[in-house]
Structure formats: C-alpha cells, structure tokens
Motif scaffolding. Structure first.
Motif, mmCIF file in Angstrom:
data_model
loop_
_atom_site.group_PDB
_atom_site.id
_atom_site.type_symbol
_atom_site.label_atom_id
_atom_site.label_comp_id
_atom_site.label_asym_id
_atom_site.label_seq_id
_atom_site.Cartn_x
_atom_site.Cartn_y
_atom_site.Cartn_z
ATOM 1 N N ASP A 123 0.289 9.634 9.115
ATOM 2 C CA ASP A 123 -0.087 8.386 8.454
ATOM 3 C C ASP A 123 -0.945 8.637 7.234
ATOM 4 O O ASP A 123 -1.193 9.778 6.859
ATOM 5 C CB ASP A 123 -0.788 7.435 9.429
ATOM 6 C CG ASP A 123 -1.924 8.071 10.204
ATOM 7 O OD1 ASP A 123 -2.803 8.694 9.592
ATOM 8 O OD2 ASP A 123 -1.925 7.939 11.426
ATOM 9 N N SER A 124 -1.412 7.563 6.626
ATOM 10 C CA SER A 124 -2.244 7.696 5.430
ATOM 11 C C SER A 124 -3.531 6.920 5.604
ATOM 12 O O SER A 124 -3.601 5.940 6.340
ATOM 13 C CB SER A 124 -1.499 7.211 4.186
ATOM 14 O OG SER A 124 -1.317 5.819 4.222
ATOM 15 N N GLU A 125 -4.516 7.417 4.929
ATOM 16 C CA GLU A 125 -5.830 6.785 4.918
ATOM 17 C C GLU A 125 -6.381 6.967 3.514
ATOM 18 O O GLU A 125 -6.458 8.090 3.014
ATOM 19 C CB GLU A 125 -6.727 7.471 5.948
ATOM 20 C CG GLU A 125 -8.014 6.737 6.226
ATOM 21 C CD GLU A 125 -8.723 7.354 7.417
ATOM 22 O OE1 GLU A 125 -9.878 7.765 7.225
ATOM 23 O OE2 GLU A 125 -8.124 7.420 8.502
ATOM 24 N N LYS A 171 0.815 -1.220 0.000
ATOM 25 C CA LYS A 171 0.000 0.000 0.000
ATOM 26 C C LYS A 171 0.848 1.269 0.000
ATOM 27 O O LYS A 171 0.301 2.363 0.068
ATOM 28 C CB LYS A 171 -0.936 0.004 1.210
ATOM 29 C CG LYS A 171 -1.939 -1.129 1.161
ATOM 30 C CD LYS A 171 -2.870 -1.076 2.348
ATOM 31 C CE LYS A 171 -3.869 -2.233 2.282
ATOM 32 N NZ LYS A 171 -4.809 -2.187 3.395
ATOM 33 N N LYS A 182 5.066 12.745 2.068
ATOM 34 C CA LYS A 182 5.324 11.766 3.122
ATOM 35 C C LYS A 182 6.430 12.284 4.022
ATOM 36 O O LYS A 182 7.283 13.050 3.595
ATOM 37 C CB LYS A 182 5.801 10.436 2.519
ATOM 38 C CG LYS A 182 4.783 9.722 1.696
ATOM 39 C CD LYS A 182 5.394 8.456 1.145
ATOM 40 C CE LYS A 182 4.442 7.743 0.223
ATOM 41 N NZ LYS A 182 5.027 6.520 -0.326
ATOM 42 N N LYS A 238 2.629 2.538 2.330
ATOM 43 C CA LYS A 238 2.176 3.224 3.539
ATOM 44 C C LYS A 238 3.259 3.200 4.598
ATOM 45 O O LYS A 238 3.884 2.179 4.837
ATOM 46 C CB LYS A 238 0.931 2.512 4.060
ATOM 47 C CG LYS A 238 0.326 3.111 5.300
ATOM 48 C CD LYS A 238 -0.830 2.265 5.809
ATOM 49 C CE LYS A 238 -2.091 2.654 5.090
ATOM 50 N NZ LYS A 238 -3.296 2.189 5.791
ATOM 51 N N ASN A 294 3.242 4.656 8.508
ATOM 52 C CA ASN A 294 2.537 5.322 9.600
ATOM 53 C C ASN A 294 3.496 5.500 10.777
ATOM 54 O O ASN A 294 4.180 4.562 11.174
ATOM 55 C CB ASN A 294 1.325 4.508 10.048
ATOM 56 C CG ASN A 294 0.268 4.400 8.983
ATOM 57 O OD1 ASN A 294 0.332 5.060 7.954
ATOM 58 N ND2 ASN A 294 -0.697 3.548 9.208
ATOM 59 N N TYR A 341 -2.038 11.225 2.697
ATOM 60 C CA TYR A 341 -1.290 11.402 3.933
ATOM 61 C C TYR A 341 -1.851 12.557 4.749
ATOM 62 O O TYR A 341 -2.304 13.558 4.209
ATOM 63 C CB TYR A 341 0.199 11.622 3.645
ATOM 64 C CG TYR A 341 0.917 10.310 3.547
ATOM 65 C CD1 TYR A 341 1.537 9.763 4.658
ATOM 66 C CD2 TYR A 341 0.941 9.590 2.362
ATOM 67 C CE1 TYR A 341 2.165 8.534 4.588
ATOM 68 C CE2 TYR A 341 1.567 8.367 2.287
ATOM 69 C CZ TYR A 341 2.174 7.843 3.404
ATOM 70 O OH TYR A 341 2.786 6.626 3.335
#
Length: 112
Positions: free
Chosen positions: A69-71, A51, A92, A53, A55, A75
C-alpha cells in the motif's frame, strides 16, 4: 487509475484463480473489494482515484499476512515474514501480481 479498471482487473483475477469477488463499497473516487479465498482468508483491495492509491492486503483470521500500500504517496510492502514492517518500494504492484504472489505463499505454507 480508474475505478472501472480496478474492477475489471479484480474480476479477471477472480476468474483466473476461481475466487469470489465481493464489492464492499464504491463511490465516484473509491472502491473497496474482497477476493474471497475461503471463510477466513481473503484479499482486500482498496482503490482511491483522487490519491492514485491501490492498497492490497492478504488477510487470514482477521490478521494481515502481507500487504502492499501507500502512505503519504510512497508505496511500501508489509512482507510475509514480518507483516508489521514497512519496506519502501519504487513501483506499484498490480492486483494480478499481488494475488499471484499471495497464492504462491499460501500454497507453499499449506494454507490452501
């Protein structure tokens, strides 16, 4: 982003700030780490290669002080002054950047 790269950066940061690095979990695609500052204070790192990602969360007494973090691929940060808020950001943050900001915050607020 690769698991080994996350681990290498976390190791370098742990060494620089004299923190204990603990590996919580690792698979081919994810890694979960803790940078231990003291008994109730640590930085949680979670990486997911599939992903893309990363976090990062500063935890004190089982509560988030701040995070990044990312959702849904976007970010966001949880700022020091309001850790439940989501402020969306374009870039990021690296482990080094997050740890540096966290350590500055802890020193300024006399938590270290």
């Amino acid at each position: 982003m690769e698991i080994n790269r996350i681990l290498e950066e976390a190791n370098a940061v742990a060494e620089k700030y004299n923190l204990k690095l603990v590996e919580i979990d690792r698979t081919d695609n994810i890694i979960s780490l803790k940078l231990i500052i003291d008994n109730e204070l640590f930085i949680q790192i979670y990486g997911n290669v599939e992903k893309d990602k990363l976090n990062l969360t500063l935890i004190f007494k089982q509560r988030r002080l701040c995070g990044y973090d990312s959702e849904g691929g976007k970010y966001h940060c949880h700022p020091f002054d309001s850790p439940d808020r989501h402020i969306f950001v374009d870039n990021k943050k690296s482990i080094q950047e997050f740890v540096e900001e966290s350590m500055e915050f802890l020193e300024e607020n006399e938590l270290l």
